[in-house]
Design a protein around this motif. Structure first.
Motif, mmCIF file in Angstrom:
data_model
loop_
_atom_site.group_PDB
_atom_site.id
_atom_site.type_symbol
_atom_site.label_atom_id
_atom_site.label_comp_id
_atom_site.label_asym_id
_atom_site.label_seq_id
_atom_site.Cartn_x
_atom_site.Cartn_y
_atom_site.Cartn_z
ATOM 1 N N LEU A 144 -5.265 -2.690 32.350
ATOM 2 C CA LEU A 144 -6.024 -1.461 32.080
ATOM 3 C C LEU A 144 -7.387 -1.510 32.758
ATOM 4 C CD1 LEU A 144 -5.211 -0.936 28.277
ATOM 5 C CD2 LEU A 144 -4.271 0.321 30.200
ATOM 6 N N LYS A 145 -8.071 -2.641 32.635
ATOM 7 C CA LYS A 145 -9.392 -2.753 33.267
ATOM 8 C C LYS A 145 -9.276 -2.726 34.792
ATOM 9 C CE LYS A 145 -10.901 -5.521 29.351
ATOM 10 N NZ LYS A 145 -11.119 -6.893 28.855
ATOM 11 N N LYS A 146 -8.207 -3.326 35.297
ATOM 12 C CA LYS A 146 -8.013 -3.340 36.746
ATOM 13 C C LYS A 146 -7.778 -1.928 37.278
ATOM 14 C CE LYS A 146 -5.003 -5.249 40.345
ATOM 15 N NZ LYS A 146 -3.781 -6.051 40.614
ATOM 16 N N VAL A 147 -6.970 -1.141 36.553
ATOM 17 C CA VAL A 147 -6.679 0.232 36.993
ATOM 18 C C VAL A 147 -7.954 1.065 37.007
ATOM 19 C CG1 VAL A 147 -5.474 2.356 36.369
ATOM 20 C CG2 VAL A 147 -4.270 0.171 36.274
ATOM 21 N N VAL A 148 -8.779 0.906 35.959
ATOM 22 C CA VAL A 148 -10.019 1.683 35.895
ATOM 23 C C VAL A 148 -10.929 1.337 37.067
ATOM 24 C CG1 VAL A 148 -12.139 2.010 34.576
ATOM 25 C CG2 VAL A 148 -9.952 2.054 33.419
ATOM 26 N N GLY A 149 -10.972 0.062 37.452
ATOM 27 C CA GLY A 149 -11.880 -0.351 38.508
ATOM 28 C C GLY A 149 -11.316 -0.263 39.911
ATOM 29 N N ASP A 150 -10.057 0.119 40.052
ATOM 30 C CA ASP A 150 -9.425 0.181 41.370
ATOM 31 C C ASP A 150 -9.796 1.498 42.051
ATOM 32 O OD1 ASP A 150 -7.889 0.020 43.596
ATOM 33 O OD2 ASP A 150 -5.961 -0.197 42.567
ATOM 34 N N ARG A 151 -10.528 1.395 43.141
ATOM 35 C CA ARG A 151 -10.990 2.628 43.797
ATOM 36 C C ARG A 151 -9.863 3.351 44.517
ATOM 37 N NH1 ARG A 151 -14.497 0.832 49.101
ATOM 38 N NH2 ARG A 151 -12.866 -0.348 50.178
ATOM 39 N N HIS A 152 -8.739 2.678 44.744
ATOM 40 C CA HIS A 152 -7.618 3.318 45.429
ATOM 41 C C HIS A 152 -6.645 3.984 44.455
ATOM 42 C CE1 HIS A 152 -8.942 1.454 49.118
ATOM 43 N NE2 HIS A 152 -8.894 0.249 48.546
ATOM 44 N N GLU A 153 -6.879 3.838 43.145
ATOM 45 C CA GLU A 153 -5.973 4.411 42.144
ATOM 46 C C GLU A 153 -6.229 5.907 41.994
ATOM 47 O OE1 GLU A 153 -3.057 4.662 40.609
ATOM 48 O OE2 GLU A 153 -3.333 2.560 40.018
ATOM 49 N N ASP A 154 -5.169 6.647 41.625
ATOM 50 C CA ASP A 154 -5.291 8.098 41.447
ATOM 51 C C ASP A 154 -6.121 8.422 40.213
ATOM 52 O OD1 ASP A 154 -3.703 8.911 43.658
ATOM 53 O OD2 ASP A 154 -1.904 8.345 42.546
ATOM 54 N N ALA A 155 -6.734 9.604 40.234
ATOM 55 C CA ALA A 155 -7.605 10.012 39.127
ATOM 56 C C ALA A 155 -6.816 10.137 37.822
ATOM 57 C CB ALA A 155 -8.292 11.338 39.470
ATOM 58 N N MET A 156 -5.603 10.672 37.893
ATOM 59 C CA MET A 156 -4.806 10.840 36.666
ATOM 60 C C MET A 156 -4.521 9.498 36.010
ATOM 61 S SD MET A 156 -4.234 14.067 36.217
ATOM 62 C CE MET A 156 -2.792 14.170 35.185
ATOM 63 N N THR A 157 -4.215 8.492 36.808
ATOM 64 C CA THR A 157 -3.919 7.175 36.253
ATOM 65 C C THR A 157 -5.176 6.544 35.672
ATOM 66 O OG1 THR A 157 -2.271 6.967 38.003
ATOM 67 C CG2 THR A 157 -2.787 4.993 36.747
ATOM 68 N N LYS A 158 -6.302 6.715 36.339
ATOM 69 C CA LYS A 158 -7.557 6.200 35.799
ATOM 70 C C LYS A 158 -7.891 6.863 34.470
ATOM 71 C CE LYS A 158 -10.052 4.666 39.921
ATOM 72 N NZ LYS A 158 -11.316 4.771 40.654
ATOM 73 N N PHE A 159 -7.629 8.157 34.389
ATOM 74 C CA PHE A 159 -7.852 8.872 33.133
ATOM 75 C C PHE A 159 -7.003 8.257 32.022
ATOM 76 C CE2 PHE A 159 -6.799 12.255 30.121
ATOM 77 C CZ PHE A 159 -8.052 12.758 29.802
ATOM 78 N N GLY A 160 -5.731 7.999 32.305
ATOM 79 C CA GLY A 160 -4.859 7.399 31.304
ATOM 80 C C GLY A 160 -5.310 6.007 30.913
ATOM 81 N N ALA A 161 -5.775 5.198 31.886
ATOM 82 C CA ALA A 161 -6.249 3.851 31.568
ATOM 83 C C ALA A 161 -7.498 3.888 30.704
ATOM 84 C CB ALA A 161 -6.519 3.089 32.866
ATOM 85 N N SER A 162 -8.384 4.866 30.958
ATOM 86 C CA SER A 162 -9.600 4.987 30.141
ATOM 87 C C SER A 162 -9.247 5.349 28.701
ATOM 88 C CB SER A 162 -10.529 6.045 30.740
ATOM 89 O OG SER A 162 -10.868 5.724 32.061
#
Length: 1135
Positions: A789-807
């Motif tokens: 979860l922390k990795k997804v939030v900090g990954d600049r190449h990840e999509d916004a929707m996925t970052k939203f879900g990880a947050s």
């Protein structure tokens, strides 16, 4: 006598004229039928002729031979019919396969016949005629154009196995269509009165044998399945008589007392019986039987009373217990009041409170209730007498429990003093997400709200004013509403807390988004217990015509007035709905459903259904669809007509509402018919939204059986359709929330790498739901999931929707300061209405982010809070028979100091070194000449100072320091391991008001001491019986009461009495909200270094930031970039 080898000779006797020879032949064949049945099968007509001959004396023997022969031919219906005709020759106690099979067939036949004769109560069908007028035409007219019907077979029945009509299991599982006669196709149709009488006789003989052996539960199970309440009543009374007889002889009853048998009947009624009408009848029977017992199980009575919605019997029950003037009975009354609050609706609790006697003489309403429930009040004192001082205090305590005040105060205190929120995670999310993007700003808002839900800890908002100032428009609405989640249940301070944001009576003050968000937050604080606040919210809602404020006001009204059925508020919402505004229409539709939650109000359904067809706004149609589903909450078969009407509608949004109605009407029942319906639409509907909600709804139906969901959605999780995959992920999260189920995690882990962004989002949210309150000892995978979860939030190449879900997932997994779980059922096993509704509306975040806050309604504190009979919190300990690490809090994240780029060892060129040496030599020569000395000390150059490169000496020192640090860390780790080994002893003591997880309850015990619980602990407030009332007691000090006065500056952010420094600070912060971030940073430092309460000034500044009027329009950029902080985002770099 040796057995027969061939029956040819014996069969010849059947044609003989002598009756004795025929009887001898039948007796011989009966003894060896297992060997010669193949030959006897050819002579069935002869044996049937003997059976039909009324003059033949051995007709019953002929019937028995026929029954056994048909049994071997696997014609079980005919075999059962002839076995019944055999009368007493059919031995029930004979240990054989034939007897067991026929007895089983007889029981099935009895259940089918008895249940067919059972007539449901009128109450179960009260709403159907009114609904028929609304939805009947839709069912008929849309049948041929339904998108779920194959176009080539529009007039033919579907061949799908999932949609094929089946009458199996219809006894306990009502269908959406009228039930057919007969239990299944294998049940014989008996029209002969003699055969029916014989069947009844066999069942009575079977019942008597079970009762004689003390196997009461078997008879109870058959009686419930056959819907024969007379047998159920007879069995329980027989159990009571046998128990008294056994006690008189000094013996123990076979399978417990009548009370235990009623508990068993109650459990299968709540967990197995799926038909609402039958369940009501059984509960009414159990309640009547419990009332006839001298010392009944009071908690079982309370459970029946809540489900039957009998407020009068609940109030009489409390009066009877309090009238005993016994501390133990008073403690039981308080515990029942907590259970009633935990399981009852606002409307139910309000009626109970009104029927209780006031501080003066008892009211006449109490006498009415007493007349209607005479068995409960035989020993009650005359209600006309004035109440004693102790009794008045006891009734006041009961009222404080029933109105929710006491339970909310205890939960707030528990969450406040045990808050384990890890702020470093929030800071990590804040630093990783670009706050100028509204989706990321909202994601961090939700993460903070969920982590601190109910803890009243809004420190993160106050410490991050610069970030907060970047919220504009709906992000500001969401950020303000987050205060309602954080302060959920803080009823006494709600108005003061939100005063800077709430709409003022005189004109427009501040941003309408913050005002609408404040009304939404006000509803979240008072969710499901805001009856007293409805007038204020209604005034705010009707006094404005600004759509954003109406949006927040509607949601606030719905939350505070949940399930009250308030007609005036419903009418106000309807007027706004008819204004046909897409901006607030969705919120108004949901609010109408929340007000009428579970009432099945036909008028409201007609209004919303008709307007959904009249309007052109999809958001309004969706709001009405969700609202209609909420109105049918828990109605089960009472919602079938509306379900069929919505599912056959050509509008996909209304079909979406029909699926959601199935989920909420049958939530927690495990209904096979509902599951078949959902699976059919999940694979056949042409609309992706409908398919997604159909799979997701499986989680609502089966959350009481979480182990069955992974197997059911295993194939759907690999569907080609990403919406179906997302739905299967959310279904796993909803049904398996808080269980840490390995099968569910195994399905979700591959979905975290799904090619579709929103599927990854759903998988992360579902994993957080399942892993809430899990540590590495309970589930070793939790550490890897947190890291992901922390990795997804900090990954600049990840999509916004996925970052939203990880947050969101990071907030959910640490919900309520790591002291809350997601509970869709109460601690006593009933449906958690607020939790289920919150989860259902939360799933609508797909369309509208502010609905995400509803998830906080399903957060349930996990604690044991012991109370004495004065509702005080004594200081004592109870025992947990496990290792301490098994249910311990997860470790907090290690905060690493921010390190800049490491300095590379400086390299010095040889030419530079030589020049340096020459300069030093020249300087020394000049110094000797100036000092005019005879001798000077000679400095010898080092041998290695030739042409080699010079390096810094710091490296040697750093290596030495590193070695020293490694040695210290190794010693520290060894000492910590030793301490951990010493701690890991099985069994430890837990302080009162501590976190106790649901899985931990079975290990909890109360050792011999001063306090004993009045019932088995189920979590939450637990009343204790004080065995030493005369001794002084030690109480736990409530910390939250001291903190309330310190939060008062929140209300006075712009007060006239503020110091000039504070006023200037507040004004500057308002200007900073427009974009001057450098000034904002300076002001934050000024606030920290200035005098006065830091929390007060922080709150005042936050109020200024959020109430600042937005100067941006809807179509403008989301936030201006400060000139001093120009930098480029990752997206811009990529471009």
């Amino acid at each position: 006598m040796p057995g027969l080898v061939s029956a040819r000779g014996i069969l010849a006797f059947l044609a003989d004229e002598e009756t004795e020879l025929k009887a001898f032949a039948l007796k011989t064949l009966n003894d060896d039928i297992d060997t010669v049945w193949t030959e006897v099968a050819g002579a069935l007509s002869q044996i049937e002729a003997l059976y039909e001959d009324e003059s033949f004396p051995e007709r019953q023997l002929a019937a028995l031979v026929l029954a056994k022969t048909y049994f071997h031919l696997q014609a079980y219906n005919e075999s059962m019919t002839f076995a019944l005709a055999a009368g007493p020759l059919f031995k029930l106690d004979a240990p054989g396969e034939f007897e067991e099979t026929i007895i089983s067939k007889c029981i099935d036949q009895y259940i089918a016949v008895s249940s067919a004769r059972h007539k449901p109560t009128k109450q179960a069908k009260s709403d159907l005629p009114a609904l028929m007028t609304t939805f009947g035409s839709v069912v008929e007219g849309a049948a041929l154009i339904s998108p779920t019907t194959p176009f080539s077979q529009s007039t033919l029945p579907s061949k799908s196995l999932l949609s094929r009509d089946s009458t199996d299991n219809t006894i306990l599982d009502p269908t959406f269509q009228p039930a057919k006669e007969g239990r299944s196709a294998s049940v014989a149709q008996i029209t002969d009165d003699k055969t029916q009488a014989a069947l009844q006789g066999v069942i009575e003989r079977l019942f008597e044998a079970c009762l004689r052996d003390g196997k009461y539960r078997q008879v109870v199970g058959i009686a419930v399945e056959a819907k024969n309440l007379d047998v159920l009543r007879r069995v329980i009374k027989r159990s009571s008589e046998d128990g008294k007889r056994a006690k008189g002889k000094g013996q123990e009853p076979a399978q417990g007392s009548a009370e235990e048998l009623m508990d068993y009947a109650l459990s299968i009624c709540m967990d197995v019986v799926q038909e609402r009408g039958l369940r009501t009848e059984i509960l009414r029977l159990v309640l009547d039987l419990l009332n006839e017992i001298q010392n009944p199980d009071w908690f079982a009575i309370a459970k029946c009373v809540v489900y039957l919605d009998s407020d009068q019997e609940a109030s009489v029950l409390l009066k009877q217990l309090l009238s005993n003037q016994d501390p133990n009975a008073r403690a039981i009354a308080y515990q029942i009041a907590f259970d009633l609050y935990d399981n009852g609706t606002q409307e139910f609790l309000t009626k109970v409170i009104k029927s209780l006697p006031s501080s003066g003489p008892a009211e006449s309403s109490g006498e009415k209730a007493a007349d209607e429930s005479a068995p409960l009040v035989e020993n009650q004192e005359d209600s006309a007498e004035a109440l004693s001082e102790d009794l008045v205090k006891a009734y006041d305590n009961i009222r404080s429990i029933l109105d929710g005040g006491k339970a909310i105060q205890l939960n707030l205190e528990f969450l406040y003093r045990n808050n384990h929120t890890d702020l470093s995670i929030l800071n990590k999310v804040r630093d990783s997400l670009e706050s100028r993007n509204s989706i990321f700003h909202s994601a961090l808002t939700f993460c903070n709200a969920f982590m601190n839900a109910g803890t009243t800890n809004d420190k993160f908002f106050r410490d991050n004013l610069e970030w907060l100032g970047k919220a504009i428009n709906w992000s500001k609405f969401t950020a303000t509403a987050a205060l309602g989640v954080i302060h959920h249940g803080n009823l006494s301070q709600s108005r003061k807390l939100l005063e800077p944001y709430l709409p003022k009576g005189t004109g427009l003050s501040g941003s309408p988004y913050s005002q609408g968000g404040a009304l939404y937050a006000y509803g979240l604080i008072h969710a499901n217990q805001g009856v007293q606040e409805l007038n204020y919210l209604r005034t705010m809602f009707t006094a404005t015509d600004i759509e954003v404020i109406q949006h927040g006001g509607a949601l606030g009204l719905g939350l505070a007035g949940m399930a009250t059925g308030n007609a005036q508020i419903y009418d106000d919402l309807t007027k706004v709905l008819f204004a046909d505004s897409a901006l607030n229409g969705e919120a108004v539709g949901v609010a109408m459903g929340l007000i009428m939650l579970g009432t099945g109000n036909a008028k409201a359904l007609e209004t919303m259904f008709q307007y959904a067809h009249d309007t052109t706004h999809e958001k309004i149609v969706r709001g009405c669809a969700v609202g209609m589903a909420l109105i049918m909450f828990g109605r089960q078969e009472g919602a079938d007509v509306m379900i069929e009407g919505l599912l056959n509608d050509p509008d996909p949004t209304l079909r979406y509402g029909g699926i959601l109605t199935v989920a909420l009407a049958y939530c927690g029942t495990g209904s096979n018919k509902a599951i078949r319906k959902l699976l059919h639409f999940a694979v056949s509907d042409v609309n992706d939204d409908v398919r997604r909600i159909a799979v997701m709804s499986l989680g609502f139906i089966l959350f009481r059986k979480p182990g069955s969901v992974p197997r059911m959605v295993e194939l759907l999780a690999e569907s080609y359709n990403p919406h179906v995959r997302y739905g299967s992920a959310m279904a796993l999260g909803i049904s398996c929330a808080g269980t840490g189920l390995d099968e569910a995690i195994d399905l979700l882990e591959p979905m975290m790498k799904d090619p579709t962004d929103f599927v990854r989002q759903g998988a992360l949210i579902a994993l957080a739901m399942i892993m809430v309150q899990q540590n590495e000892v309970m589930n070793p995978k939790v550490a890897a999931i947190r890291k992901t979860l922390k990795k997804v939030v900090g990954d600049r190449h990840e999509d916004a929707m996925t970052k939203f879900g990880a947050s969101l997932a990071l907030g959910i997994i640490d919900a309520g300061g790591r002291n809350c779980t997601i509970g869709l059922q109460t601690q006593t096993g009933n449906l958690n209405m607020a939790g289920i509704v919150g989860m259902a509306v939360f799933t609508q975040y797909w369309y509208w982010f502010p609905f995400t806050h509803f998830l906080a309604l399903s957060f349930v504190p996990t604690s044991i809070i012991g109370l004495d009979d004065n509702l005080e919190i004594p200081s004592f300990k109870f025992h947990c028979a496990t290792r301490p690490s098994l249910f311990d809090y997860p470790p907090e994240q290690e905060v690493k100091a921010e390190e800049g780029p490491k300095l590379v060892t400086t390299a010095v060129l040889s030419t530079t070194a030589q020049a340096k040496r020459r300069a030093q030599k020249k300087e020394r020569a000049q110094r000797r000449e100036s000092m005019d000395m005879d001798s000077t000390p000679i400095v010898k150059p080092t041998a290695s100072s030739g042409d080699k490169m010079d390096i810094d000496d710091d490296k040697v020192k750093s290596d030495e320091a590193k070695d020293k640090k490694d040695g210290e860390s190794a010693d520290k780790d060894a000492s910590e391991a030793k301490k951990k080994a010493d701690k890991e002893k099985v069994g430890y003591e837990i302080e009162n008001m501590s976190r106790v997880l649901p899985g931990q309850l079975k290990y909890i015990s109360f050792p011999a001491g001063r306090y004993k619980p009045v019932k088995k602990p189920t979590g939450g407030p637990l009343l204790l019986h004080d065995t030493q009332p005369d001794q002084p007691k030690s109480l736990i000090e409530e910390k939250l009461q001291k903190m309330t006065t310190e939060r008062a500056p929140v209300a006075g952010a712009a007060a006239a009495g503020a110091t000039p420094r504070q006023s200037a600070l507040a004004q500057a912060v308002r200007r900073a909200g427009g974009g001057d971030a450098q000034d904002l940073n300076d002001l934050v430092r000024m606030a920290e270094s200035g005098t006065g309460s830091g929390s007060g000034s922080g709150a005042a500044a936050a109020a200024g930031v959020l109430t600042a009027v937005d100067e941006d329009g809807e179509g403008d950029e989301e936030a201006p970039v400060p000139g001093e902080f120009d930098y480029f985002t990752d997206v811009e770099d990529d471009e």
